[in-house]
Enzyme design. Sequence first.
Site, PDB file in Angstrom:
ATOM      1  N   TYR A  57       0.856  -1.184   0.000  1.00 44.86           N
ATOM      2  CA  TYR A  57       0.000   0.000   0.000  1.00 44.86           C
ATOM      3  C   TYR A  57       0.897   1.240   0.000  1.00 44.86           C
ATOM      4  O   TYR A  57       1.281   1.781   1.040  1.00 44.86           O
ATOM      5  CB  TYR A  57      -0.948  -0.005   1.198  1.00 44.86           C
ATOM      6  N   SER A 205     -13.386  -4.115   0.059  1.00 41.54           N
ATOM      7  CA  SER A 205     -14.295  -3.385  -0.839  1.00 41.54           C
ATOM      8  C   SER A 205     -15.756  -3.625  -0.444  1.00 41.54           C
ATOM      9  O   SER A 205     -16.590  -3.921  -1.303  1.00 41.54           O
ATOM     10  CB  SER A 205     -14.064  -3.775  -2.303  1.00 41.54           C
ATOM     11  N   PRO A 206     -16.099  -3.491   0.848  1.00 38.50           N
ATOM     12  CA  PRO A 206     -17.483  -3.739   1.252  1.00 38.50           C
ATOM     13  C   PRO A 206     -18.459  -2.710   0.689  1.00 38.50           C
ATOM     14  O   PRO A 206     -19.673  -2.939   0.719  1.00 38.50           O
ATOM     15  CB  PRO A 206     -17.420  -3.663   2.785  1.00 38.50           C
ATOM     16  N   LEU A 207     -17.919  -1.608   0.146  1.00 43.14           N
ATOM     17  CA  LEU A 207     -18.766  -0.583  -0.482  1.00 43.14           C
ATOM     18  C   LEU A 207     -18.557  -0.567  -1.989  1.00 43.14           C
ATOM     19  O   LEU A 207     -18.752   0.443  -2.653  1.00 43.14           O
ATOM     20  CB  LEU A 207     -18.454   0.795   0.126  1.00 43.14           C
ATOM     21  N   GLY A 209     -15.746  -0.935  -3.737  1.00 42.41           N
ATOM     22  CA  GLY A 209     -14.513  -0.351  -4.248  1.00 42.41           C
ATOM     23  C   GLY A 209     -14.429   1.148  -4.043  1.00 42.41           C
ATOM     24  O   GLY A 209     -15.432   1.849  -3.948  1.00 42.41           O
TER      25      GLY A 209
END
Length: 288
Positions: A57, A205-207, A209
């Site tokens: 990251y 990515s629960p939303l 992405g």
Amino acid sequence: MTMPVRKLGPTGLSVGEIGMGCMPLSLNSRPPEEDGIKTIHAALEQGITLFDTADAYCLNSTENGHNERLLAKALKNRPDAIVATKGGHIRPDGRWDTDGRPEHLREACEDSLRSLGVEAITLYQFHRPDPKVPFAESVGAVAELQREGKVVHVGLSNVSVAQLEEARKIVNVASVQNRMNLFDHSSMDVMKRCEELGIAFLPYSPLNGMSNAGGIGSNETLSRIAGKHNASPQQIAIAWLLQLSPVILPIPGASKAVNIVNCAGASNVKLTAEDAAELGGIAAQATA
């Protein structure tokens, strides 16, 4: 603020039921360091205690570990916070490539230990299977790091059920981190197997992405149910995951304090069975 806790798989550890994905704090659109630290502190204030990161990251390979070093600075003197990091991705010239060679994973783990300023990594996850390296060799390398005391618990990311089963023959798997949300159910079989085994499942990515998170309210079903509960669409999306299985620990990403505070509010949303069923159909609509 307190948040309900959940078990982090078979580790014996408990964490806030919503974690934080820290990747947005280190990519191209990242905020200044001071604001990034404020975002992490805002998460702590909401009861979030699980922070997900990775050595990759960063903008490119010249600054490997950027996100880990930021977390180490923000979480200093916070023994209640648990950092889960990953190795197995590399960022040459900003690309996302895989390197699952045992020698790379050893080097990556050593670098992560230094970046985080710890003697052992609480949860070290193999970031992504490398098609150039036998999966068992990569997992075996992480198992060896665990035997040496450099890693406490081992997790996997971006794996299939078959790969999970293969890994379980080599090491005790504490967690699996795969992409899953209202719009993408492709890892539902992996999640269900984790539930059977008592392994933590961390849907990233629960939303849907980073580029889509702000616009998920354009979905009519999601928007309507959000209005019914006087909640944001993001809170409804995370609440659906929480109610899907007790082994799920969503890790929404955030680069602003206001966004992680919003996501943490999902803990206060209780969906009805009818709500959950309607929301569960969104993925089929999206595919169609």
